[in-house]
Design an enzyme around this catalytic site. Structure first.
Site, PDB file in Angstrom:
ATOM      1  N   SER A  65      41.746  42.735  38.093  1.00 39.27           N
ATOM      2  CA  SER A  65      41.236  42.256  36.800  1.00 39.27           C
ATOM      3  C   SER A  65      41.180  43.309  35.704  1.00 39.27           C
ATOM      4  O   SER A  65      40.840  42.977  34.562  1.00 39.27           O
ATOM      5  CB  SER A  65      39.839  41.647  36.980  1.00 39.27           C
ATOM      6  OG  SER A  65      39.936  40.358  37.543  1.00 39.27           O
ATOM      7  N   LYS A  68      42.975  42.467  32.568  1.00 43.01           N
ATOM      8  CA  LYS A  68      42.390  41.718  31.451  1.00 43.01           C
ATOM      9  C   LYS A  68      42.182  42.574  30.204  1.00 43.01           C
ATOM     10  O   LYS A  68      41.944  42.036  29.115  1.00 43.01           O
ATOM     11  CB  LYS A  68      41.085  41.078  31.901  1.00 43.01           C
ATOM     12  CG  LYS A  68      41.326  39.930  32.890  1.00 43.01           C
ATOM     13  CD  LYS A  68      40.077  39.489  33.625  1.00 43.01           C
ATOM     14  CE  LYS A  68      40.443  38.392  34.644  1.00 43.01           C
ATOM     15  NZ  LYS A  68      39.381  38.150  35.624  1.00 43.01           N
ATOM     16  N   SER A 125      34.579  38.494  33.650  1.00 40.41           N
ATOM     17  CA  SER A 125      35.891  38.567  34.304  1.00 40.41           C
ATOM     18  C   SER A 125      36.399  37.195  34.720  1.00 40.41           C
ATOM     19  O   SER A 125      36.924  37.002  35.826  1.00 40.41           O
ATOM     20  CB  SER A 125      35.834  39.499  35.523  1.00 40.41           C
ATOM     21  OG  SER A 125      37.121  39.953  35.867  1.00 40.41           O
TER      22      SER A 125
END
Length: 426
Positions: A65, A68, A125
């Site tokens: 993640s 991102k 997230s």
């Protein structure tokens, strides 16, 4: 015999204690870095871009993640905080796991402000919000994947390829700690992304009034100077973390990849604390101390300026500041020094102004230092005096020559007059 054994044990104990102290203390008096669990990591000075700590920084790894950050950056560069984003089918179809969650249930075509979506992406997230951004910014996830890779190429992230906007696993979705540090630093320098990463919690809402209270998944935020960051995890990537710190006005960022995830979820955060503390304490290695001779060059110059003969002189080159770098595996591998001399006039040779530069190349960074001449003033003065003496000698010879010519002319005239007088007297 027993006494000898006792003495041997004492000696071994003392040796072990001394060795432990030696390895515990660095040469500059700071504590050396203990081993981290992350398979790769990097720290960077945010202001200068210099790498401070490096462990396998070019190793291709799965970013989970932390991906991102790219999604957040593209959102910030293409939309405004007050823009409304629609919840899409591809967002709704995103899976969740223990650390990467979704905002379900949100109805299709329900909207959220870009500001709330950004916070949901970076604090919570949320996997679905990453695809919500992809669809709204570029039309679909395929177009957004191209945008991600185009941006990576523009940032010179040569070891990176993106497939998903949320970082869920794909064998073709990878980066390196060094590339991630480039992306993270660029994202942090974007005011909107930085503001979002800095929030501990927020309350988000949709167009139908659905409300979500979210907290930042970065456990380090707000302690020991941690001001921002982004977490990541998949079973293939392991635990990943990007974090930014500010202590005494200096900002340092860190990236840890491939760390351990356990029930207490502490390893990656401990890894980050270790490399950040180490980086704030680390002193640069001095390659050339201030006013030490770096190199001696033999240069040609004209003592009289733009005219006259040239003279050769040995010129010791120095810098008026320490030339230094952070000694780590990444910088050492690419370390190069290049000297470029741009001025050889008398003023620069006397050290009154810079005679050129030394460029120090590290990984991803070039530092430039001004160089100055330490040439012997006696040699320079001697050369000038010699030139003047030569010029004076030539001038004297020139005058003697003129006098000789004039005298010869006068003698010739006298002879002519005498000859003429004799002819007339007859």
């Amino acid at each position: 015999m027993k006494n000898k054994r006792f003495l041997i044990l004492i000696v071994l104990f003392l040796v072990f204690s001394i060795s432990s102290n030696v390895f515990a203390e660095g040469i500059d008096g700071t504590t050396d870095l203990q081993e981290i669990y992350g398979k790769a990591a990097i720290t960077v000075d945010v202001a200068t871009g210099e790498i401070i700590y490096a462990k396998s920084v070019d190793k291709q790894m799965y970013p989970a993640s932390t991906t991102k950050l790219m999604t957040a950056l593209l959102l910030a560069e293409n939309m405004g905080k007050n823009d409304e984003l629609k919840y899409t089918q591809s967002a709704k179809s995103q899976p969740a796991d223990s650390l990467n969650v979704n905002f379900h249930p949100i109805g299709l075509d329900e909207t959220m402000s870009a500001a709330d979506v950004m916070d949901g992406l970076l604090l919570y997230s949320a996997n679905d919000l990453a695809y919500m951004i992809a669809d709204n910014v570029s039309g679909n996830s395929t177009n957004f994947m191209k945008m991600m890779n185009d941006k990576a190429a523009k940032l010179n992230m040569t070891g990176t390829h993106f497939v998903t906007s949320n970082g869920l696993h794909s064998p073709d979705h990878y980066t390196t700690p060094y590339d991630m540090s480039i992306l993270a630093r660029t994202s942090f320098l974007n005011p909107w992304v930085k503001e979002s990463m800095n929030k501990k919690k927020n309350t988000l809402s949709t167009s139908k009034g659905t409300r979500f209270v979210i907290e930042n998944s970065n456990k380090l935020l707000g302690s020991d100077g941690c001001i921002a960051g982004k977490t990541g995890y998949t079973s293939k990537a392991g635990r990943c973390l990007v974090a930014f710190y500010e202590r005494n006005g200096r900002e340092i960022m860190g990236v840890v990849m491939g760390s351990i995830h356990d029930a207490n979820d502490t390893y990656v955060f401990n890894d980050m604390k270790k490399i950040i503390d180490y980086s704030y304490n680390l002193q640069q290695t001095v390659l050339h101390a201030k006013n030490d001779i770096i190199k001696t060059e033999t240069l040609e110059y004209k003592p009289l300026g733009f005219f006259g003969p040239e003279k050769a002189v040995s010129v010791p080159l120095v810098a008026k500041e320490d030339i230094s770098y952070f000694n780590n595996e990444a910088n050492k591998k690419e370390l190069q020094e290049n000297i470029n001399l741009t001025s050889t006039d008398l003023s620069s040779l006397k050290g009154n102004k810079s005679i050129g530069t030394l460029s120090l190349t590290e990984k991803g960074k070039v530092k430039t230092y001004k160089l100055y001449s330490m040439a012997s003033s006696g040699t320079l003065t001697k050369n000038i005096i010699l030139i003047y003496l030569m010029a004076a000698g030539i001038f004297i010879l020139f005058l003697i020559g003129i006098v000789f010519i004039i005298r010869k002319i006068n003698l010739s005239k006298k002879k002519k007059r005498k000859s003429k007088f004799k002819r007339n007297s007859r």
